[in-house]
Scaffold this active site. Sequence first.
Site, PDB file in Angstrom:
ATOM      1  CB  CYS A 121      -0.916  -0.009   1.223  1.00  0.00           C
ATOM      2  SG  CYS A 121      -2.113   1.346   1.275  1.00  0.00           S
ATOM      3  CB  CYS A 203      -2.020   7.211   5.410  1.00  0.00           C
ATOM      4  SG  CYS A 203      -1.180   7.509   3.837  1.00  0.00           S
ATOM      5  CB  CYS A 231       6.215   4.385   4.387  1.00  0.00           C
ATOM      6  SG  CYS A 231       7.160   5.880   4.014  1.00  0.00           S
TER       7      CYS A 231
END
Length: 250
Positions: A121, A203, A231
């Site tokens: 993602c 996020c 990330c």
Amino acid sequence: MTAIELYARPSADFAARHAHAVALLQSAASEHRGRIVQATSLGAEDMVLTDLIARHTVGIAIGTLQTGALHAETLALIPRIEERYGLRVEIHEPDHAAVVHFVGRHGEKAMYESIELRKRCCAIRKLEPLSRMLDGREAWITGLRREQSHHRAEVPFRDLDDHGRVKLNPLADWSWNDIWHYIATNDVPYNPLHDQFYPSIGCAPCTRAIAVGEDFRAGRWWWEDEKAKECGLHVAQDTPPAVSMIGARP
């Protein structure tokens, strides 16, 4: 109590840290004229950098990743930056078809299922848009600080990324208190979520407030093992991914 009230206390050598950050930005802008960008997450550190860039009329572009999953409070900072500083913020979004395909196949909460899916993602929503932001550029600026986590404890002021671009971290030696001292002193716009104990904001599904005594990045991917909490934006490609998970789905 606001983040400014809680944290705004300069280090004894803050003036020297400030001067060094400004000098590094000015030198980088001169060295990489027209081919350098600040990759801002719109967090407190990055707002300080944007203010420094604007205040000292440093020729560095400003770019951000609109992942499609940010808090409304984060997105609201983009027009505030443009109005306050007269700077255009480049907005880089993920490929819409890739997001639709991923969500359709794995669901809206795929990031909670496994580290592999969470990192996929991140790759779709962050890494691919970042690659477009950096395309054709020689250098980029980040808000990384050594104090942020054990993983970042040795962040250098100047480094090379996996593609040989210069990666600059002007605030590497700043403390969290230094950041908020600068924000308070210069009336820098900031995300109101910082006043709700969100020191590190990504996020929305992957960010929560932290409790007293928790680490700075405890609110990021809190269901994962500490070693997995990146990330990929600031991790070398040859870094092996962590595989352990802790806790249950939120």
